[in-house]
Design an enzyme around this catalytic site. Structure first.
Site, short mmCIF file in Angstrom:
data_model
loop_
_atom_site.label_atom_id
_atom_site.label_comp_id
_atom_site.label_asym_id
_atom_site.label_seq_id
_atom_site.Cartn_x
_atom_site.Cartn_y
_atom_site.Cartn_z
N CYS A 62 0.87 -1.19 0.00
CA CYS A 62 0.00 0.00 0.00
C CYS A 62 0.91 1.24 0.00
O CYS A 62 2.12 1.14 0.22
CB CYS A 62 -0.91 0.00 1.22
SG CYS A 62 0.02 0.16 2.76
N CYS A 75 2.15 6.62 8.46
CA CYS A 75 1.32 6.68 7.26
C CYS A 75 0.40 7.90 7.35
O CYS A 75 -0.21 8.15 8.40
CB CYS A 75 0.49 5.41 7.15
SG CYS A 75 -0.71 5.50 5.81
N HIS A 81 -1.30 -3.21 19.81
CA HIS A 81 -0.83 -2.89 18.46
C HIS A 81 -0.30 -1.45 18.50
O HIS A 81 -0.93 -0.57 19.09
CB HIS A 81 -1.97 -3.02 17.45
CG HIS A 81 -1.52 -2.92 16.03
ND1 HIS A 81 -1.19 -1.71 15.44
CD2 HIS A 81 -1.30 -3.87 15.08
CE1 HIS A 81 -0.81 -1.93 14.19
NE2 HIS A 81 -0.86 -3.22 13.95
N GLU A 138 -0.30 0.97 16.41
CA GLU A 138 -1.20 2.02 15.90
C GLU A 138 -2.23 2.39 16.97
O GLU A 138 -2.52 3.58 17.19
CB GLU A 138 -1.90 1.56 14.61
CG GLU A 138 -2.74 2.68 14.00
CD GLU A 138 -3.47 2.26 12.73
OE1 GLU A 138 -2.99 1.35 12.02
OE2 GLU A 138 -4.52 2.85 12.44
N THR A 188 -6.93 1.70 11.36
CA THR A 188 -7.18 1.74 9.90
C THR A 188 -7.29 0.36 9.25
O THR A 188 -7.74 0.26 8.12
CB THR A 188 -6.00 2.46 9.22
OG1 THR A 188 -4.79 1.85 9.67
CG2 THR A 188 -5.99 3.94 9.56
N CYS A 206 -8.75 2.27 6.16
CA CYS A 206 -8.13 2.96 5.02
C CYS A 206 -8.51 2.26 3.71
O CYS A 206 -8.93 1.10 3.71
CB CYS A 206 -6.61 3.02 5.19
SG CYS A 206 -5.81 1.44 4.95
#
Ligand code: SF4
Length: 290
Positions: free
Chosen positions: A12, A105, A133, A135, A171, A199
């Site tokens: 990505c 990102c 995690h 994120e 995301t 996302c």
């Protein structure tokens, strides 16, 4: 045996950006060590490729990122990963006079901006993500009024004062899993405001799984075993094709010939941090075995 390759595959945009940044930092700082705090993306092949270029991944599941950063020498060159990083790390890096490059990102950065805006306006935020995690940890570190929940059970235990909190998410979650939690939240908290932040890269790969032929008997999901978007793809494949076998692999070396005995239709699905070359090698091996 028919071998179907789901699209899109390959990195990505966020992963391309993170890997390019790491390589650029390596060439810019030729004469000193370059560290990545945590896995730049959740794929061991990618991490090994960077190690081969002399970029060291600093990680230890027993230690928090803040501790790992404290342990690095002052003035080190450090890259923060694509998943975003906890707020406290900025202060540590500044105190230790580190040279920091941020590979977060842009989709994750947008998510953070939305959360910070809500906090500024006095709202509380329910953040749906995977505990531990990076994120999710980064998002939860934005303020005390961000509440991380992983599932319906967590939500039912949650006590918050705001009747109209923002509900936002990691995301890379599964659309099915997220829709179930949203339904429950809206049922219990009708004034809550939903911001669905899965996302596009994740969404398109999940759609490809939902479009898999119903006659598929075996699905290989290629990606790191700690990759959230890859885990979501596997979960969706199991829901979409309950009769099929779904196997997660890192690369072609993890294919066991015995898995293919009697199989007529196999599908190959790749996570957003899986190198295109890895997918190609998996397909090549399957075609040789058929
Ligand atoms: Fe960014 Fe989505 Fe790729 Fe994660 S999966 S790096 S959020 S584009």
């Amino acid at each position: 045996m028919n071998v179907f390759v789901a699209r899109p595959h390959g990195y990505c945009s966020g992963v391309i950006r993170a890997i390019s940044l790491a390589k650029e930092v390596r060439s810019r700082h030729r004469d000193c060590p370059v560290f990545v705090l945590g896995s730049i993306v959740h794929n061991e092949d990618v991490i090994q490729e960077l190690e081969d270029l002399g970029i060291t991944t600093v990680r230890d599941i027993q230690k928090r990122p803040a501790q790992l950063l404290e342990e690095l020498p002052d003035r080190s060159v450090v890259i923060f990963t694509a998943h975003g990083h906890e707020v406290s790390l900025d202060e540590i890096a500044k105190r230790k006079e580190m040279i920091v490059y941020d590979a977060t990102c842009p989709m994750v950065t947008t998510n953070h901006r939305i959360i910070l805006n809500e906090l500024k306006n006095g709202h509380q935020v329910i953040y749906i993500g995977k505990k531990n995690h990076p994120e999710a940890n980064a998002a939860a570190s934005l303020g005390d009024d961000v509440f991380l929940i992983e599932d319906e059970k967590d939500f039912l235990l949650l006590k918050i004062a705001d009747k109209s909190p923002l509900v936002i998410n990691q995301t890379t979650l599964s659309q099915i899993e997220l829709a179930n939690i949203h339904d429950l939240i809206m049922h219990k908290m009708p004034a809550a405001r939903i911001a669905d932040e899965i996302c596009n890269a994740t969404r398109m790969r999940q759609k490809a799984v939902l479009d898999l032929d119903v006659n598929t008997e075996l699905v290989y999901i290629i990606g790191g075993d700690n990759s959230s978007n890859t885990a979501s793809l596997a979960e969706m494949a199991r829901k979409r094709l309950p009769h099929a076998r779904v196997i997660r692999i890192l690369n072609e070396r993890e294919i066991d010939e015995k898995e293919l005995e009697g199989i007529n239709a196999v599908a190959v699905v790749s996570g957003a941090s899986t190198p295109l070359e890895t997918t190609n090698r998996v397909v090549l091996k399957l075609n040789l075995l058929k």
